[in-house]
Write a protein that holds these residues in place. Structure first.
Motif, short mmCIF file in Angstrom:
data_model
loop_
_atom_site.label_atom_id
_atom_site.label_comp_id
_atom_site.label_asym_id
_atom_site.label_seq_id
_atom_site.Cartn_x
_atom_site.Cartn_y
_atom_site.Cartn_z
N ASP A 35 0.72 -1.04 0.01
CA ASP A 35 -0.15 0.19 0.01
C ASP A 35 0.84 1.32 0.04
O ASP A 35 0.16 2.40 0.18
CB ASP A 35 -0.98 0.20 1.07
CG ASP A 35 -2.20 -0.87 0.73
OD1 ASP A 35 -2.53 -1.20 -0.41
OD2 ASP A 35 -2.93 -1.09 1.74
N HIS A 50 -4.44 2.31 -7.39
CA HIS A 50 -3.93 1.07 -7.09
C HIS A 50 -2.65 0.52 -7.78
O HIS A 50 -1.81 0.40 -7.61
CB HIS A 50 -5.04 0.19 -6.90
CG HIS A 50 -5.80 0.38 -5.69
ND1 HIS A 50 -6.86 1.17 -5.67
CD2 HIS A 50 -5.65 0.06 -4.45
CE1 HIS A 50 -7.39 1.12 -4.54
NE2 HIS A 50 -6.85 0.29 -3.55
N HIS A 54 -1.04 -3.35 -7.67
CA HIS A 54 -2.15 -4.11 -7.24
C HIS A 54 -2.66 -5.05 -8.28
O HIS A 54 -3.60 -5.31 -8.79
CB HIS A 54 -3.43 -3.23 -6.70
CG HIS A 54 -3.23 -2.90 -5.22
ND1 HIS A 54 -2.20 -2.33 -4.94
CD2 HIS A 54 -3.93 -3.32 -4.23
CE1 HIS A 54 -2.28 -1.94 -3.66
NE2 HIS A 54 -3.27 -2.28 -3.07
N HIS A 108 -3.57 -9.80 -0.82
CA HIS A 108 -3.93 -8.46 -0.80
C HIS A 108 -4.53 -7.94 -1.91
O HIS A 108 -5.48 -7.19 -2.12
CB HIS A 108 -2.71 -7.76 -0.58
CG HIS A 108 -2.79 -6.22 -0.42
ND1 HIS A 108 -2.67 -5.57 0.98
CD2 HIS A 108 -3.16 -5.23 -1.08
CE1 HIS A 108 -2.97 -4.41 0.77
NE2 HIS A 108 -3.31 -4.15 -0.39
N ASP A 112 -8.42 -6.64 -2.18
CA ASP A 112 -8.39 -5.12 -2.70
C ASP A 112 -9.51 -5.38 -4.06
O ASP A 112 -10.19 -4.47 -4.37
CB ASP A 112 -7.26 -4.40 -2.80
CG ASP A 112 -6.86 -3.90 -1.70
OD1 ASP A 112 -7.35 -4.15 -0.44
OD2 ASP A 112 -5.82 -3.11 -1.72
#
Ligand SMILES: [Zn+2]
Length: 172
Positions: A35, A50, A54, A108, A112
């Protein structure tokens, strides 16, 4: 929101199942590493929120980064928390480090991607978020919270059981 603790819930459950083959410290560190990009974007107002971090490719690269930096930080953290002693320090094996970091960054992205419409987990192969809205944000938070509570209970339950279990007497 960057640095949300909800990601730790599934990590606690995985720790309970994998025990010493998994480092919760490295897993936790990988959540922070993941993050950093959204935090910078939020602070500067520039770039994709993101973005590449991500995606599963980005998460693989960040797992390497989180593993390389996380091994020593986690060993230091264990000393600070007095879980690791000077005479007999806990050394996290590299295999455990990278397994934990990869589980951390991949889970993650998965969590997300259910929550944020701008996450493209399979970029550059697929410019769409196939996991979006699999669960509502409320369901997702509950899943993470309950898996953490269940994992903590299981972890301590297993330790208690194996400490209490009577040793077999030698047969004569
Ligand atoms: Zn994130």
């Amino acid at each position: 929101m960057p640095f949300t603790p909800v990601h730790m819930g599934p990590g606690i459950l995985i720790k309970a199942v994998l025990q010493s083959s998994f480092s919760l410290m490295v897993f936790g560190w990988s959540q922070i590493v993941m993050d950093v990009q959204p935090l910078i974007v939020m602070l500067t107002g520039e770039g994709h929120l993101h973005g590449f971090s991500h995606t599963y490719i980005g998460a693989t690269l960040l797992a390497v980064l989180a593993g390389l930096s996380g091994k020593f930080l986690s060993e230091l953290g264990l000393k600070i928390l007095i879980l690791s002693h000077r005479e007999n320090p806990i050394v996290i094996r590299w295999k455990v480090v990278f397994i934990s970091a990869l589980i951390g960054t991949y889970s993650h992205v998965f969590l997300d991607s259910m929550m944020h419409s701008d996450v493209m987990p399979f970029y550059p192969f697929l410019n769409a978020n196939v996991f979006l809205s699999w669960l509502t944000i409320d369901q997702l938070h509950k899943l993470c919270l309950y898996s953490g509570l269940f994992g903590a209970g299981l972890y301590y339950g297993l330790h208690w059981y194996f400490m209490k279990k009577p040793k077999h007497k030698k047969s004569t």
